[in-house]
Design an enzyme around this catalytic site. Structure first.
Site, mmCIF file in Angstrom:
data_model
loop_
_atom_site.group_PDB
_atom_site.id
_atom_site.type_symbol
_atom_site.label_atom_id
_atom_site.label_comp_id
_atom_site.label_asym_id
_atom_site.label_seq_id
_atom_site.Cartn_x
_atom_site.Cartn_y
_atom_site.Cartn_z
ATOM 1 N N GLU A 63 -4.011 -2.554 0.625
ATOM 2 C CA GLU A 63 -3.472 -2.718 -0.735
ATOM 3 C C GLU A 63 -1.949 -2.682 -0.722
ATOM 4 O O GLU A 63 -1.356 -1.826 -0.064
ATOM 5 C CB GLU A 63 -4.012 -1.603 -1.645
ATOM 6 C CG GLU A 63 -3.629 -1.799 -3.106
ATOM 7 C CD GLU A 63 -4.062 -0.619 -3.964
ATOM 8 O OE1 GLU A 63 -4.989 -0.769 -4.761
ATOM 9 O OE2 GLU A 63 -3.465 0.463 -3.834
ATOM 10 N N TYR A 117 0.381 -7.390 -7.636
ATOM 11 C CA TYR A 117 -0.631 -6.533 -7.015
ATOM 12 C C TYR A 117 -1.416 -7.396 -6.037
ATOM 13 O O TYR A 117 -1.843 -8.506 -6.383
ATOM 14 C CB TYR A 117 -1.579 -5.959 -8.083
ATOM 15 C CG TYR A 117 -2.732 -5.191 -7.475
ATOM 16 C CD1 TYR A 117 -2.657 -3.813 -7.307
ATOM 17 C CD2 TYR A 117 -3.883 -5.849 -7.024
ATOM 18 C CE1 TYR A 117 -3.695 -3.109 -6.721
ATOM 19 C CE2 TYR A 117 -4.923 -5.150 -6.429
ATOM 20 C CZ TYR A 117 -4.810 -3.776 -6.280
ATOM 21 O OH TYR A 117 -5.842 -3.087 -5.686
#
Ligand code: ADP
Ligand code: MG
Length: 389
Positions: free
Chosen positions: A199, A109
């Protein structure tokens, strides 16, 4: 302003962040052609909507035959998609991204935001990426690493090392250079495009130590759009709440919320305080609406109309402190709205400030039923009575 995954991946690709080859389609008959251009099997067919959690909501399909690409595209295009992030009402899928399936060895992530506490651009990295990242953040927050960046200094190699070596074991040696490059590029995109969020989840690592951004999210600061004109072309109004779109047209600061008490206020601070008052009265605000100092009668009328279009609204609280926006202008706007649209819910009005007498007079003479509150306490009481009914 939010970008679609395919738009964000386009920016990633041009900035040196590896992404799978892909093609966006808007009609089923384009799907077969896409399979001829894009490496596969497997192919991944992905709904393009401004909401995450698509994997969990059936919006991401991994398929192995060209005909399956077509059926998967067909099953998504024009359909209603409900994911953990869309709310039960879901969103309509207008576009689908068909891309090459990447064999994933591990999922990381990676994101960049502005941290409110330190007021610094902050990179967030975790080796436990993938669709369960929210659960990881709650249950094992030690797996989520943060690195604050001093914008005056910019991105430094030690920022990347801090994130990559803070956990045992660190990512495999062969992947470190590629990961560092992605991190530096994410920082660059974040700063140059005035982002509020970049992101990548997951940032995938393959067996042969290659990294790919398999998902991409970019949100742009609306206040910076005046100097990001090229990005404005990527705006997709179909993804926005229709009431918020209407409000935008009339320069009203309106955000739709989940409650049932509509609120119309002047000034963002008073709007926040009014939302607190509604909550303290045991209700939930249906919206945030700041009509601003320079609101005209017409803007007020439109504001009331927009609030009323939300079927969940059970009562409206108008809380105005007359300053630049005078109470008489407000009152005329509310009366005009009431005449134009049948107001089917109780309207609680609290007025104070410039021309308050004239404002109250206009309301009184309008022959419309308003519940007039003298102060915020009384307004709260009237709201709780409406909720109790
Ligand atoms: P969302 O975050 O909305 O659920 P993602 O794009 O992250 O959507 O996709 C969900 C999951 O599907 C990812 O975590 C990944 O495991 C898998 N996936 C997505 N794109 C690809 C791809 N091109 N190749 C292989 N797997 C993929
Ligand atoms: Mg994702």
């Amino acid at each position: 302003m939010k970008l679609h995954e395919y738009q964000a991946k386009d920016i990633f690709g041009k900035s040196g962040i590896p992404v799978p080859n892909g093609q966006v389609v808007t009609a089923v008959d384009q799907a077969t052609k896409a399979t001829q251009i894009i490496n596969g099997p497997p192919w991944v067919v992905k709904a393009q909507v401004h909401a995450g959690g698509r994997g969990k909501g059936g919006g991401v399909k991994v398929v192995h035959y060209p005909y399956e690409v077509v059926t998967a595209t067909e099953s998504l295009l024009g359909k209603h998609l409900v994911t953990p992030q869309t709310g039960p009402e879901g969103v309509t899928v207008n576009q689908v991204l068909i891309e090459e399936g990447i064999e994933i060895n591990s999922e990381y992530y990676l994101s960049m935001i502005v941290d409110r506490l330190t007021a610094c651009p902050t990179m967030i990295f975790s080796q436990a990426g993938g669709t369960e990242i929210e659960e990881v953040a709650i249950k094992s927050s030690e797996l989520i690493l943060k690195e604050h960046i001093d914008p005056a200094v910019g991105w430094m190699m030690h920022n990347a090392r801090n994130l990559l070596y803070s956990q045992e074991p660190p990512p495999p040696v062969g992947a470190l250079t590629a990961l560092m490059s992605v991190m530096a590029n994410v920082y660059k995109i974040f700063m140059t495009l005035d982002c509020t969020l970049v992101e990548i989840n997951p940032l995938a690592l393959t067996k042969d130590r290659k990294v790919f951004a398999l998902d991409a999210k970019i949100n742009i600061d609306d206040n910076a759009l005046f100097r990001q004109k090229e990005l404005l072309l990527l705006d997709d109004p179909r993804e926005k709440d229709p009431l918020e779109l209407m409000a935008e047209k009339y320069h009203l600061n309106y955000i739709r919320l989940d409650g049932n008490i509509g609120a119309m206020v002047n000034g963002a601070g008073l709007a926040m305080a009014t939302m607190d008052v509604i909550k303290m009265a045991g209700a939930e605000p249906a919206n945030f609406l700041d009509v601003g100092g320079g609101a005209t009668e017409d803007m007020i009328t439109k504001g009331v109309e927009i609030i009323l279009k939300d079927r969940r609204v059970k009562a409206i609280l108008v809380n105005i402190f007359g300053g630049i926006l005078r109470c008489d202008v407000l009152a005329r706007g509310v009366v005009a709205a009431a005449k134009k649209t049948r107001i089917r819910v109780p309207l609680i009005v609290r007025l104070e400030g410039t021309n308050v007498k004239e404002g109250r007079e206009i309301l009184r003479n309008s022959e419309l039923k308003f519940l007039v509150a003298r102060d915020l306490g009384e307004a709260a009481d009237l709201v709780s009575k409406q909720v109790a009914q």
